[in-house]
Every structure is written in structure tokens, then in C-alpha cells.
Motif scaffolding. Structure first.
Motif, PDB file in Angstrom:
ATOM      1  N   THR A  62       0.842  -1.194   0.000  1.00  0.00           N
ATOM      2  CA  THR A  62       0.000   0.000   0.000  1.00  0.00           C
ATOM      3  C   THR A  62       0.876   1.242   0.000  1.00  0.00           C
ATOM      4  O   THR A  62       2.042   1.202   0.401  1.00  0.00           O
ATOM      5  N   SER A  86     -10.833  -6.489  -3.231  1.00  0.00           N
ATOM      6  CA  SER A  86     -11.442  -5.967  -2.012  1.00  0.00           C
ATOM      7  C   SER A  86     -12.274  -4.760  -2.435  1.00  0.00           C
ATOM      8  O   SER A  86     -12.194  -4.316  -3.581  1.00  0.00           O
ATOM      9  N   ASP A  88     -11.929  -1.730  -1.549  1.00  0.00           N
ATOM     10  CA  ASP A  88     -11.192  -0.528  -1.191  1.00  0.00           C
ATOM     11  C   ASP A  88     -10.810   0.273  -2.433  1.00  0.00           C
ATOM     12  O   ASP A  88     -10.465  -0.299  -3.469  1.00  0.00           O
ATOM     13  N   ARG A 109      -8.870   8.626  -8.065  1.00  0.00           N
ATOM     14  CA  ARG A 109      -9.156   7.679  -6.984  1.00  0.00           C
ATOM     15  C   ARG A 109     -10.403   6.909  -7.381  1.00  0.00           C
ATOM     16  O   ARG A 109     -11.432   7.494  -7.710  1.00  0.00           O
ATOM     17  N   PRO A 112     -15.163   2.454  -4.313  1.00  0.00           N
ATOM     18  CA  PRO A 112     -15.229   1.019  -4.008  1.00  0.00           C
ATOM     19  C   PRO A 112     -16.008   0.275  -5.092  1.00  0.00           C
ATOM     20  O   PRO A 112     -17.056   0.734  -5.549  1.00  0.00           O
ATOM     21  N   HIS A 131      -5.047   0.876   0.473  1.00  0.00           N
ATOM     22  CA  HIS A 131      -5.451   0.084   1.639  1.00  0.00           C
ATOM     23  C   HIS A 131      -5.011  -1.365   1.442  1.00  0.00           C
ATOM     24  O   HIS A 131      -5.007  -1.870   0.319  1.00  0.00           O
TER      25      HIS A 131
END
Length: 162
Positions: A62, A86, A88, A109, A112, A131
Motif C-alpha cells: 500500500t 477488495s 477498497d 481515486r 469502491p 489500503h
């Protein structure tokens, strides 16, 4: 001269010059498995030259923000799809091509549940999970030949939240 790059939210429109956003957004294209499963069909242009598509698992360390960006890379022989394993968000860095070298990078970014498919020959940063566990399914080209070109910036950029 170092410069800041402010992180943007990942949207299909903003990312379109670099590839596709992979997400199960809106209603599925069709229902399968006796109506119990929604299918969002054919979301990415897997573009493989002189090889075959392969599915690999990547586990990356990460990263924290602000992030120093000193290098981007591209793959002239195949696209790369990154699907987090995941829920994240992760950071996606891309840059337009400017006469064979990367132009000013952009940082996104993910939300999720979003993944990306980076187009063949598009400049991009390395896998940047924010993460743990940093685990991704990756679909990319498997085959012989030089499929990696790196570009080191004379001065690193700083990637930070807007």
C-alpha cells in the motif's frame, strides 16, 4: 521543477482517453442464471498483440499520500485490466502521450467496486493501492517481446488530495 497533481474521482468520461472504467453501475445488460445474476457485458477492450490474454493475481504494498511520482510506464503490446479483490479504493495515475513521451499526469481515486482497463500503449503509474491487502486480479498480455517502456521524469510530481 516539481508540481502537484490533485486527485480526481474516477469517472468513465474523465478516464476515456486512457481506457475503460470497470464497474457494475446502473442496471445490468442482462440477467443470467435463471434471473439470479446480473451481467454487465463486455466492459473492456482487451487489446492483445502477438500473445494471449492471461489472468494473474498481484499483491502490491500500500501507498500513502502525498505520493511522489517519478516514473510512468506503458505496454505497447497489450492492455491491462486491474480488478481489486477488495472493496477498497486505489489510485490510478495516467498521462497523455505527447510525441512519444508522457504529458502531464492525472491521478484518479477509484470508488469502491471500480476497476480499470488501461489501453494498450497508454502511459500509467504503477499499481497503487491505498489500503491493504492490495490484492488485484489482472488481465494482461502473456507472450514474448518487449512490452514495457518506462519514462522517468526529470523532477518528481507530488500526488495529493484536492
Amino acid at each position: 521543477m516539481s508540481a502537484d497533481i490533485l486527485i480526481e474521482p474516477l469517472t468513465p468520461g474523465a478516464f476515456a482517453p486512457f481506457g475503460e472504467v470497470l464497474e457494475a453501475a446502473g442496471a445490468p445488460d442482462r440477467l443470467i442464471n435463471q434471473g439470479l445474476c446480473g451481467r454487465w457485458h463486455d466492459l473492456a477492450r482487451l487489446d492483445i498483440a502477438d500473445g494471449r490474454p492471461g489472468l494473474s493475481l498481484f499483491r502490491s504494498e500500500t501507498r500513502t499520500l502525498p505520493l511522489k511520482l517519478g516514473m510512468v510506464e506503458r505496454h505497447p503490446l497489450g492492455s491491462q485490466a486491474f480488478i481489486p479483490m477488495s472493496f477498497d479504493p486505489f489510485l490510478v495515475i495516467v498521462a497523455p502521450d505527447d510525441g512519444g513521451v508522457p504529458g502531464r499526469p492525472r491521478a484518479f481515486r477509484t470508488a469502491p467496486g471500480q476497476g480499470i482497463n488501461i489501453a494498450r500503449n497508454a502511459w500509467h503509474g504503477v499499481l497503487t493501492p491505498l489500503h491493504a491487502p492490495g490484492l488485484f486480479a489482472v488481465i494482461d498480455r502473456i507472450g514474448a517481446g518487449a512490452n514495457l517502456e518506462e519514462h522517468w521524469f526529470p523532477d518528481a510530481y507530488t500526488v495529493r488530495d484536492a
